[in-house]
Structures are given as structure tokens and as C-alpha cells.
Design a protein around this motif. Structure first.
Motif, PDB file in Angstrom:
ATOM      1  N   ASP A   1      87.480  49.989  -9.517  1.00 34.81           N
ATOM      2  CA  ASP A   1      88.799  50.548  -9.876  1.00 34.81           C
ATOM      3  C   ASP A   1      88.824  51.846  -9.072  1.00 34.81           C
ATOM      4  O   ASP A   1      89.642  52.782  -9.387  1.00 34.81           O
ATOM      5  CB  ASP A   1      89.089  50.666 -11.433  1.00 34.81           C
ATOM      6  N   GLY A   2      88.217  52.170  -7.998  1.00 36.01           N
ATOM      7  CA  GLY A   2      88.076  53.463  -7.226  1.00 36.01           C
ATOM      8  C   GLY A   2      87.340  54.673  -7.849  1.00 36.01           C
ATOM      9  O   GLY A   2      87.403  55.599  -7.257  1.00 36.01           O
ATOM     10  N   GLU A   3      86.299  54.171  -8.523  1.00 35.31           N
ATOM     11  CA  GLU A   3      85.338  54.951  -9.107  1.00 35.31           C
ATOM     12  C   GLU A   3      83.862  54.626  -8.717  1.00 35.31           C
ATOM     13  O   GLU A   3      83.794  53.679  -8.499  1.00 35.31           O
ATOM     14  CB  GLU A   3      85.545  55.084 -10.721  1.00 35.31           C
ATOM     15  N   ILE A   4      83.099  55.720  -8.711  1.00 30.90           N
ATOM     16  CA  ILE A   4      81.406  55.522  -8.463  1.00 30.90           C
ATOM     17  C   ILE A   4      80.760  56.144  -9.553  1.00 30.90           C
ATOM     18  O   ILE A   4      81.333  57.273 -10.297  1.00 30.90           O
ATOM     19  CB  ILE A   4      80.971  55.818  -7.352  1.00 30.90           C
ATOM     20  N   GLU A   5      79.594  55.904  -9.990  1.00 30.11           N
ATOM     21  CA  GLU A   5      78.766  56.513 -11.086  1.00 30.11           C
ATOM     22  C   GLU A   5      77.740  57.259 -10.226  1.00 30.11           C
ATOM     23  O   GLU A   5      77.173  56.592  -9.555  1.00 30.11           O
ATOM     24  CB  GLU A   5      78.347  55.599 -12.112  1.00 30.11           C
ATOM     25  N   LEU A   6      77.749  58.452 -10.531  1.00 30.13           N
ATOM     26  CA  LEU A   6      76.641  59.304  -9.715  1.00 30.13           C
ATOM     27  C   LEU A   6      75.340  59.652 -10.824  1.00 30.13           C
ATOM     28  O   LEU A   6      76.012  60.150 -11.896  1.00 30.13           O
ATOM     29  CB  LEU A   6      77.155  60.656  -8.994  1.00 30.13           C
ATOM     30  N   GLU A   7      74.315  59.838 -10.351  1.00 29.20           N
ATOM     31  CA  GLU A   7      73.237  60.262 -11.015  1.00 29.20           C
ATOM     32  C   GLU A   7      72.803  61.696 -10.461  1.00 29.20           C
ATOM     33  O   GLU A   7      72.314  61.676  -9.164  1.00 29.20           O
ATOM     34  CB  GLU A   7      71.886  59.189 -11.261  1.00 29.20           C
ATOM     35  N   ILE A   8      73.186  62.693 -11.188  1.00 30.70           N
ATOM     36  CA  ILE A   8      73.229  64.024 -10.392  1.00 30.70           C
ATOM     37  C   ILE A   8      71.860  64.900 -11.062  1.00 30.70           C
ATOM     38  O   ILE A   8      71.305  65.725 -10.275  1.00 30.70           O
ATOM     39  CB  ILE A   8      74.209  64.981 -10.706  1.00 30.70           C
ATOM     40  N   ALA A   9      70.978  64.166 -12.002  1.00 30.91           N
ATOM     41  CA  ALA A   9      69.878  64.810 -12.536  1.00 30.91           C
ATOM     42  C   ALA A   9      69.087  63.447 -13.294  1.00 30.91           C
ATOM     43  O   ALA A   9      70.092  62.735 -13.502  1.00 30.91           O
ATOM     44  CB  ALA A   9      69.936  65.996 -13.415  1.00 30.91           C
ATOM     45  N   SER A  10      67.828  63.550 -13.541  1.00 32.28           N
ATOM     46  CA  SER A  10      67.403  62.575 -14.517  1.00 32.28           C
ATOM     47  C   SER A  10      67.933  62.213 -15.669  1.00 32.28           C
ATOM     48  O   SER A  10      68.014  63.167 -16.643  1.00 32.28           O
ATOM     49  CB  SER A  10      66.129  62.811 -14.632  1.00 32.28           C
ATOM     50  N   GLY A  11      68.833  61.165 -15.714  1.00 30.92           N
ATOM     51  CA  GLY A  11      69.382  60.734 -17.039  1.00 30.92           C
ATOM     52  C   GLY A  11      70.878  61.162 -17.043  1.00 30.92           C
ATOM     53  O   GLY A  11      71.636  61.096 -18.047  1.00 30.92           O
ATOM     54  N   VAL A  12      71.312  62.173 -16.146  1.00 27.12           N
ATOM     55  CA  VAL A  12      72.587  62.564 -16.174  1.00 27.12           C
ATOM     56  C   VAL A  12      73.493  61.632 -15.153  1.00 27.12           C
ATOM     57  O   VAL A  12      73.172  62.012 -13.994  1.00 27.12           O
ATOM     58  CB  VAL A  12      72.787  64.128 -15.862  1.00 27.12           C
ATOM     59  N   LYS A  13      74.395  61.367 -15.667  1.00 25.74           N
ATOM     60  CA  LYS A  13      75.294  60.319 -14.920  1.00 25.74           C
ATOM     61  C   LYS A  13      76.813  60.811 -15.249  1.00 25.74           C
ATOM     62  O   LYS A  13      77.136  60.869 -16.206  1.00 25.74           O
ATOM     63  CB  LYS A  13      75.130  59.002 -15.114  1.00 25.74           C
ATOM     64  N   VAL A  14      77.514  61.003 -13.979  1.00 25.81           N
ATOM     65  CA  VAL A  14      78.983  61.328 -13.795  1.00 25.81           C
ATOM     66  C   VAL A  14      79.783  60.420 -13.369  1.00 25.81           C
ATOM     67  O   VAL A  14      79.240  59.668 -12.160  1.00 25.81           O
ATOM     68  CB  VAL A  14      79.283  62.873 -13.294  1.00 25.81           C
ATOM     69  N   ARG A  15      80.992  60.173 -13.821  1.00 29.18           N
ATOM     70  CA  ARG A  15      82.026  59.170 -12.727  1.00 29.18           C
ATOM     71  C   ARG A  15      82.804  60.194 -12.169  1.00 29.18           C
ATOM     72  O   ARG A  15      83.204  61.121 -12.232  1.00 29.18           O
ATOM     73  CB  ARG A  15      82.984  58.724 -13.876  1.00 29.18           C
ATOM     74  N   VAL A  16      83.061  59.423 -10.840  1.00 34.13           N
ATOM     75  CA  VAL A  16      83.585  60.438  -9.677  1.00 34.13           C
ATOM     76  C   VAL A  16      84.380  59.349  -8.866  1.00 34.13           C
ATOM     77  O   VAL A  16      84.132  58.324  -8.857  1.00 34.13           O
ATOM     78  CB  VAL A  16      82.642  60.879  -8.802  1.00 34.13           C
ATOM     79  N   VAL A  17      85.716  59.833  -8.654  1.00 38.80           N
ATOM     80  CA  VAL A  17      86.663  59.080  -7.730  1.00 38.80           C
ATOM     81  C   VAL A  17      85.898  58.880  -6.326  1.00 38.80           C
ATOM     82  O   VAL A  17      85.497  59.760  -5.697  1.00 38.80           O
ATOM     83  CB  VAL A  17      88.015  59.669  -7.817  1.00 38.80           C
ATOM     84  N   LYS A  18      86.021  57.756  -5.875  1.00 43.06           N
ATOM     85  CA  LYS A  18      85.490  57.464  -4.476  1.00 43.06           C
ATOM     86  C   LYS A  18      85.809  58.336  -3.274  1.00 43.06           C
ATOM     87  O   LYS A  18      85.093  58.700  -2.649  1.00 43.06           O
ATOM     88  CB  LYS A  18      85.747  56.002  -3.923  1.00 43.06           C
ATOM     89  N   SER A  19      87.389  58.677  -3.593  1.00 41.54           N
ATOM     90  CA  SER A  19      87.909  59.325  -2.303  1.00 41.54           C
ATOM     91  C   SER A  19      87.489  60.895  -2.358  1.00 41.54           C
ATOM     92  O   SER A  19      87.503  61.472  -1.297  1.00 41.54           O
ATOM     93  CB  SER A  19      89.608  59.251  -2.306  1.00 41.54           C
ATOM     94  N   THR A  20      86.662  61.369  -3.409  1.00 39.78           N
ATOM     95  CA  THR A  20      86.310  62.618  -3.213  1.00 39.78           C
ATOM     96  C   THR A  20      84.775  62.676  -2.748  1.00 39.78           C
ATOM     97  O   THR A  20      84.323  63.888  -2.577  1.00 39.78           O
ATOM     98  CB  THR A  20      86.200  63.190  -4.677  1.00 39.78           C
ATOM     99  N   VAL A  21      84.553  61.762  -2.236  1.00 37.19           N
ATOM    100  CA  VAL A  21      82.887  62.079  -1.564  1.00 37.19           C
ATOM    101  C   VAL A  21      83.117  62.350  -0.161  1.00 37.19           C
ATOM    102  O   VAL A  21      83.976  61.895   0.475  1.00 37.19           O
ATOM    103  CB  VAL A  21      82.221  60.616  -1.738  1.00 37.19           C
ATOM    104  N   ALA A  22      82.710  63.574   0.054  1.00 34.07           N
ATOM    105  CA  ALA A  22      82.883  64.086   1.230  1.00 34.07           C
ATOM    106  C   ALA A  22      81.772  63.724   2.472  1.00 34.07           C
ATOM    107  O   ALA A  22      82.143  63.605   3.821  1.00 34.07           O
ATOM    108  CB  ALA A  22      82.598  65.363   1.228  1.00 34.07           C
ATOM    109  N   GLN A  23      80.671  63.147   2.228  1.00 35.82           N
ATOM    110  CA  GLN A  23      79.616  62.963   2.969  1.00 35.82           C
ATOM    111  C   GLN A  23      78.546  62.196   2.407  1.00 35.82           C
ATOM    112  O   GLN A  23      78.300  62.207   1.140  1.00 35.82           O
ATOM    113  CB  GLN A  23      78.962  64.386   3.500  1.00 35.82           C
ATOM    114  N   VAL A  24      77.910  61.137   3.182  1.00 35.80           N
ATOM    115  CA  VAL A  24      76.869  60.784   2.745  1.00 35.80           C
ATOM    116  C   VAL A  24      75.420  61.019   3.496  1.00 35.80           C
ATOM    117  O   VAL A  24      75.479  61.110   4.635  1.00 35.80           O
ATOM    118  CB  VAL A  24      77.053  58.955   3.291  1.00 35.80           C
ATOM    119  N   LEU A  25      74.652  61.469   2.625  1.00 33.74           N
ATOM    120  CA  LEU A  25      73.490  62.199   3.245  1.00 33.74           C
ATOM    121  C   LEU A  25      72.666  61.080   3.572  1.00 33.74           C
ATOM    122  O   LEU A  25      71.896  61.348   4.737  1.00 33.74           O
ATOM    123  CB  LEU A  25      72.826  63.080   2.056  1.00 33.74           C
TER     124      LEU A  25
END
Length: 110
Positions: free
Chosen positions: A75-99
Motif C-alpha cells: 500500500d505504498g509504505e515501507i517499514e524501516l528499522e532506525i535503531a535496534s528494535g525501533v521500527k517506523v512506517r514510512v511512505v515509499k515516496s519519501t525515500v530520498a536515496q538508497v545508500l
């Protein structure tokens, strides 16, 4: 012997009308190649990058959050792990760069 101003003004005709639009047309062509076309190319590249996201990719969002993709939802979302055990939902289109991209794993093909 001399041309009167009224006679000289009437001599322009339809050719003068077209000649007055030539600079306007040239400005539009220049604006298309300098502004519109590169922006469309950039949008197309961003859409291709977003559709190619998969689990394990490390990304940067437009807000500056760096995280690892743990789940790609339909549905246009991804789940990011920003720290150990910390996950946030983010809209796909807000991804600026793939490292860093992950290689296709055998477990994803099963």
C-alpha cells in the motif's frame, strides 16, 4: 516620394504576426529543454528507485532518517528499522536515496 507612416504600418500583414511569436516559441523550447525535461527524467528515476526497494536496503528519507528496510508493504509504505528494535512506517515516496542495495537472496525467491 517618402512613405507615409500609415502606409508603412499596413505593410506588416500576417508575416509580422508570425514573426512576433517566434521569440515566444523559442523561449518555450529553451525552457522545455532546460527545466521541464530534466525534471521529468528525475521523477522517472525516483519512481524506478522506489519500486526497486526491497528488504535489507539501507535508505535515507527526505526527513534525514537513515534506516534499514525490514518490510515492503503493497500500500505504498515501507517499514524501516532506525535503531535496534525501533521500527517506523514510512511512505515509499519519501525515500530520498538508497545508500546500499542488498543482493537478491535465495530466501526471497522461494
Amino acid at each position: 516620394m517618402f512613405v507615409t507612416p500609415a502606409f508603412a504600418q499596413g505593410a506588416g500583414g500576417a508575416g509580422g504576426a508570425f514573426a512576433s511569436f517566434v521569440p515566444l516559441i523559442l523561449i518555450f523550447v529553451i525552457m522545455y529543454f532546460l527545466l521541464i525535461r530534466p525534471q521529468q527524467k528525475k521523477v522517472k528515476e525516483h519512481q524506478a528507485m522506489v519500486t526497486a526497494l526491497r528488504r535489507g536496503d539501507q535508505v535515507v528519507t527526505q526527513g534525514g532518517i537513515i534506516g534499514k528496510v525490514t518490510k515492503v508493504k503493497e500500500d505504498g509504505e515501507i517499514e524501516l528499522e532506525i535503531a535496534s528494535g525501533v521500527k517506523v512506517r514510512v511512505v515509499k515516496s519519501t525515500v530520498a536515496q538508497v545508500l546500499s542495495k542488498t543482493a537478491p537472496a535465495a530466501e526471497e525467491n522461494e
